[in-house]
Scaffold this active site. Structure first.
Site, PDB file in Angstrom:
ATOM      1  N   ASP A   1     -82.197 -29.550  40.374  1.00  0.00           N
ATOM      2  CA  ASP A   1     -82.597 -28.216  39.934  1.00  0.00           C
ATOM      3  C   ASP A   1     -81.486 -27.269  40.370  1.00  0.00           C
ATOM      4  OD1 ASP A   1     -82.943 -27.959  42.675  1.00  0.00           O
ATOM      5  OD2 ASP A   1     -85.093 -27.545  42.581  1.00  0.00           O
TER       6      ASP A   1
ATOM      7  N   CYS B   1     -82.718 -31.498  45.197  1.00  0.00           N
ATOM      8  CA  CYS B   1     -83.331 -30.171  45.132  1.00  0.00           C
ATOM      9  C   CYS B   1     -83.077 -29.508  46.483  1.00  0.00           C
ATOM     10  CB  CYS B   1     -84.814 -30.244  44.773  1.00  0.00           C
ATOM     11  SG  CYS B   1     -85.885 -31.042  45.983  1.00  0.00           S
TER      12      CYS B   1
ATOM     13  N   GLY C   1     -85.277 -32.053  48.861  1.00  0.00           N
ATOM     14  CA  GLY C   1     -85.388 -33.447  48.438  1.00  0.00           C
ATOM     15  C   GLY C   1     -86.834 -33.896  48.348  1.00  0.00           C
ATOM     16  N   ILE C   2     -87.704 -33.184  48.997  1.00  0.00           N
ATOM     17  CA  ILE C   2     -89.115 -33.571  49.069  1.00  0.00           C
ATOM     18  C   ILE C   2     -89.792 -33.448  47.712  1.00  0.00           C
ATOM     19  CG2 ILE C   2     -91.354 -33.043  50.105  1.00  0.00           C
ATOM     20  CD1 ILE C   2     -89.741 -32.045  52.591  1.00  0.00           C
ATOM     21  N   GLY C   3     -89.627 -32.318  47.054  1.00  0.00           N
ATOM     22  CA  GLY C   3     -90.267 -32.115  45.745  1.00  0.00           C
ATOM     23  C   GLY C   3     -89.818 -33.140  44.730  1.00  0.00           C
TER      24      GLY C   3
ATOM     25  N   ASN D   1     -87.473 -51.049  51.397  1.00  0.00           N
ATOM     26  CA  ASN D   1     -88.431 -50.501  50.435  1.00  0.00           C
ATOM     27  C   ASN D   1     -88.016 -50.654  48.992  1.00  0.00           C
ATOM     28  OD1 ASN D   1     -88.381 -48.203  52.929  1.00  0.00           O
ATOM     29  ND2 ASN D   1     -90.262 -49.327  52.556  1.00  0.00           N
TER      30      ASN D   1
ATOM     31  N   ARG E   1     -89.712 -60.357  54.763  1.00  0.00           N
ATOM     32  CA  ARG E   1     -91.027 -59.780  55.093  1.00  0.00           C
ATOM     33  C   ARG E   1     -91.327 -58.540  54.262  1.00  0.00           C
ATOM     34  NH1 ARG E   1     -90.571 -58.958  61.386  1.00  0.00           N
ATOM     35  NH2 ARG E   1     -90.129 -56.988  60.423  1.00  0.00           N
TER      36      ARG E   1
END
Length: 150
Positions: free
Chosen positions: A8, A66, A69-71, A100, A133
């Site tokens: 953004d 952004c 980075g969270i949004g 992950n 694992r």
């Protein structure tokens, strides 16, 4: 490797920096959004477009930027089949891939400086999913998407 990157307005300057860094590392950045620091574009729209390309396996990995980075991470993770990780340190960027199998790296332009962003990018790009694992755990994440519309 072709690597999509979107932002953004808050992430525009860092996105442009990372595009140059990707080219230096021999990759081809594919711009997914925000053409300038004053363009009014909402981060969920950019995240949805890039994350959908990941989910539909048009691309393997992508980067979203952004303010925090969270949004971007939240929005990208709404797309079934996508695992986006918001990372602010090299160890987390590495583990996002190795443990992950995160396909999307989300960065906060107001949180990390250019040098740290370069390190995050390098660690994330150099890491591959290790399985072991973690495979069982990632498989459970994938199963959580079952029944959700793509």
């Amino acid at each position: 490797m072709r690597i999509p990157i979107g932002s953004d307005a808050n992430g525009y300057t860092l996105k442009e920096h990372l595009k140059r860094r990707l080219m230096e590392l021999g990759h081809t950045p594919v711009d997914f959004g925000c053409s300038g620091p004053t363009e009014e574009i909402d981060y969920p729209d950019v995240a949805r477009q890039l994350a959908t390309a990941v989910a539909e396996e048009e691309i393997d990995r992508g980067i979203l930027v952004c303010g925090t980075g969270i949004g971007m991470a939240i929005a990208a993770n709404k797309v079934p089949g996508v695992r986006a990780a918001c990372c602010h340190d090299p160890y987390s960027a590495e583990r996002a891939r190795k443990s992950n199998n995160a396909q999307i790296l989300a960065l906060g332009a107001q949180i990390v400086g250019l040098q740290v962003a370069d390190k995050l990018l390098e660690h994330w790009l150099a890491s591959e999913f290790e399985g072991g694992r973690s495979a069982r755990k990632v498989r459970k994440l994938v199963e959580m998407d079952v029944g959700k519309e793509r």
